[in-house]
Design an enzyme around this catalytic site. Structure first.
Site, short mmCIF file in Angstrom:
data_model
loop_
_atom_site.label_atom_id
_atom_site.label_comp_id
_atom_site.label_asym_id
_atom_site.label_seq_id
_atom_site.Cartn_x
_atom_site.Cartn_y
_atom_site.Cartn_z
N GLU A 168 0.21 -1.14 -0.19
CA GLU A 168 0.15 0.01 -0.24
C GLU A 168 0.85 1.56 -0.01
O GLU A 168 1.51 1.42 0.92
CB GLU A 168 -0.68 -0.14 1.33
CG GLU A 168 -1.71 1.15 1.49
CD GLU A 168 -2.56 0.85 2.53
OE1 GLU A 168 -3.08 2.19 2.71
OE2 GLU A 168 -2.99 0.01 3.08
N ASP A 210 -4.66 9.13 9.99
CA ASP A 210 -3.54 9.09 10.33
C ASP A 210 -3.23 9.61 11.40
O ASP A 210 -3.07 10.89 12.04
CB ASP A 210 -2.15 9.71 8.82
CG ASP A 210 -2.82 8.87 7.33
OD1 ASP A 210 -2.94 8.07 7.36
OD2 ASP A 210 -2.69 10.02 6.83
#
Length: 242
Positions: A31, A42
């Site tokens: 990824e 995140d």
């Protein structure tokens, strides 16, 4: 049966080198995060990596050009984790064509809910690119069934209600939820968020078809020497295979 190893890396000036290291270590799907100024979910490690990549001048075109030029040297499949703002600015048709030309296996678009992902799929019926679905622990039973039945490539289940890389415990109903999704889905169901060690991996794969590891791998590529990182990657691959 061997489980899927899906490591995440930030798309920076070293990302092709890092992809080759991951591919050699047995990554099934890599990824690649597209750096973005306003990411969703995140944690601090990946946010910092994204900020540094932007400062280096990395953008989506750089990543696509590098993938196209090096795709023959990477044995693993690879997906892009990006945001719809980037896709929309690039142009959907042009973006999907560029991804397919670069050998991209699929897209993870965390800021698009299920309904908008389905609209995106409908707008591009001839694409080869997989649109990857995420399922959170808070997702309702009815919604899980809808997402799982329409899933492509693999399903990414979020192991906790937090941001990436946090040192929290996995949701207590995680394994039963994964098994429930697997019973409906025709694609692999993997788990991500907060997974760092071989012990985490061994625990999660009792239920899942594999793992996504992000912050820990980003941190190791940034801080550790190459041999230490390779040893860590080998330990994860070994845990998945045994």
């Amino acid at each position: 049966m061997s489980k899927l190893f899906i490591p995440y890396i930030m798309g920076n000036k070293r990302f092709i080198e890092n992809m080759k290291t991951l591919s050699a270590a047995g990554a099934d799907i890599i990824e690649v995060g597209v750096p973005f100024s306003d990411p969703v979910a995140d944690g601090p490690v990946i946010m910092d990596a994204g900020s540094k990549a932007i400062a280096e001048g990395v953008n989506i075109q750089y990543i696509l050009d590098e993938l196209k030029a090096n795709q023959a040297d990477i044995d693993s499949e690879f997906v892009l984790m990006t945001y719809y703002n980037i896709i929309n600015f690039y142009g959907e048709d042009a973006f999907i064509a560029a991804c397919e030309d670069a050998g991209v296996y699929g897209l993870i678009i965390p800021d698009l809910p299920f309904e908008l992902l389905e609209q995106l799929k409908t707008r591009h019926p001839q694409r080869k690119l997989h649109i990857i679905s995420l399922i959170a622990m808070t997702t309702s039973e009815e919604r899980i069934e809808k997402i799982a039945k329409q899933a492509e490539g693999f399903i990414y289940t979020v192991t906790m209600n937090a941001t990436t890389g946090e040192n929290g415990k996995f949701h207590p109903k995680l394994k039963s939820k994964i098994k429930q999704i697997k019973a409906i889905s025709s694609v692999p169901v993997v788990a991500g968020f907060g997974i760092r060690t071989a012990e985490h991996v061994k625990d999660i794969i009792e239920a899942s078809d594999g793992v996504v590891i992000g912050s820990e791998i980003v941190r190791r590529f940034d801080k550790d020497d190459c041999d230490t990182t390779k040893t860590y990657l080998t330990s994860i691959r070994h845990a998945l295979d045994n």
